[in-house]
Design a protein around this motif. Structure first.
Motif, PDB file in Angstrom:
ATOM      1  N   VAL A   5      40.011  17.019  50.371  1.00  0.00           N
ATOM      2  CA  VAL A   5      39.492  16.885  51.725  1.00  0.00           C
ATOM      3  C   VAL A   5      37.978  17.029  51.630  1.00  0.00           C
ATOM      4  O   VAL A   5      37.474  17.920  50.947  1.00  0.00           O
ATOM      5  CB  VAL A   5      40.067  17.993  52.641  1.00  0.00           C
ATOM      6  N   GLY A  28      39.500  18.618  63.160  1.00  0.00           N
ATOM      7  CA  GLY A  28      39.835  17.194  63.189  1.00  0.00           C
ATOM      8  C   GLY A  28      40.839  16.781  62.139  1.00  0.00           C
ATOM      9  O   GLY A  28      41.760  17.533  61.788  1.00  0.00           O
ATOM     10  N   ASN A  29      40.672  15.564  61.624  1.00  0.00           N
ATOM     11  CA  ASN A  29      41.598  15.007  60.625  1.00  0.00           C
ATOM     12  C   ASN A  29      41.685  15.860  59.375  1.00  0.00           C
ATOM     13  O   ASN A  29      42.757  16.005  58.786  1.00  0.00           O
ATOM     14  CB  ASN A  29      41.202  13.580  60.247  1.00  0.00           C
ATOM     15  N   GLU A  30      40.543  16.420  58.960  1.00  0.00           N
ATOM     16  CA  GLU A  30      40.535  17.257  57.761  1.00  0.00           C
ATOM     17  C   GLU A  30      41.396  18.505  57.973  1.00  0.00           C
ATOM     18  O   GLU A  30      42.148  18.909  57.090  1.00  0.00           O
ATOM     19  CB  GLU A  30      39.107  17.651  57.387  1.00  0.00           C
ATOM     20  N   GLU A  32      43.928  18.723  60.000  1.00  0.00           N
ATOM     21  CA  GLU A  32      45.320  18.265  60.018  1.00  0.00           C
ATOM     22  C   GLU A  32      45.853  18.068  58.598  1.00  0.00           C
ATOM     23  O   GLU A  32      47.011  18.396  58.320  1.00  0.00           O
ATOM     24  CB  GLU A  32      45.441  16.969  60.808  1.00  0.00           C
ATOM     25  N   GLN A  33      45.012  17.551  57.696  1.00  0.00           N
ATOM     26  CA  GLN A  33      45.420  17.391  56.297  1.00  0.00           C
ATOM     27  C   GLN A  33      45.743  18.740  55.666  1.00  0.00           C
ATOM     28  O   GLN A  33      46.729  18.870  54.942  1.00  0.00           O
ATOM     29  CB  GLN A  33      44.309  16.717  55.484  1.00  0.00           C
ATOM     30  N   LYS A  81      44.346  24.674  64.498  1.00  0.00           N
ATOM     31  CA  LYS A  81      43.509  23.528  64.862  1.00  0.00           C
ATOM     32  C   LYS A  81      42.208  23.546  64.063  1.00  0.00           C
ATOM     33  O   LYS A  81      41.497  22.562  63.999  1.00  0.00           O
ATOM     34  CB  LYS A  81      43.172  23.559  66.345  1.00  0.00           C
TER      35      LYS A  81
END
Length: 110
Positions: A5, A28-30, A32-33, A81
């Protein structure tokens, strides 16, 4: 196979009861990964690591160190989150960093 990531984030200063800490907040997306990696680890091994953390090999610039990222959840959220990575004084000195600097963090999820 490891997952990586990468994100560019501001270096934040947090004043606690036991001292001052510098950290980056991954969202964000990171985030979530990282959360998905933690869920898969829990499914594979049947347990979660201390405080729900995920072990990482972190890199900022030329400095690399083994650490963990920690979930930051509100009381109403079951899923994290945000994830927190502490940045030591050693790393800050080696990379000439100060509060507010944007840093590119690369995390190999272990």
């Amino acid at each position: 196979m490891s997952e990586t990531v990468c994100a560019t984030l501001p270096l934040t200063r947090w004043q606690g009861d036991r001292g001052t800490y510098h950290l980056v907040v991954i969202t964000g997306n990171e985030a979530e990964q990282i959360a998905m990696h933690a869920r898969l680890h829990r499914l594979e091994y049947g347990t979660q690591r201390g405080f729900g953390s995920v072990k990482v090999m972190a890199r900022i610039g030329e400095t690399e160190w083994k650490s963990s990222v920690f979930p930051q959840r509100s009381r109403s959220d079951a899923e994290a989150k945000e994830w927190i990575l502490l940045v030591s004084k050693r790393v800050m000195r080696a990379e000439d960093l100060a509060e507010g600097d944007l840093v590119t963090v690369e995390l190999e999820l272990l």
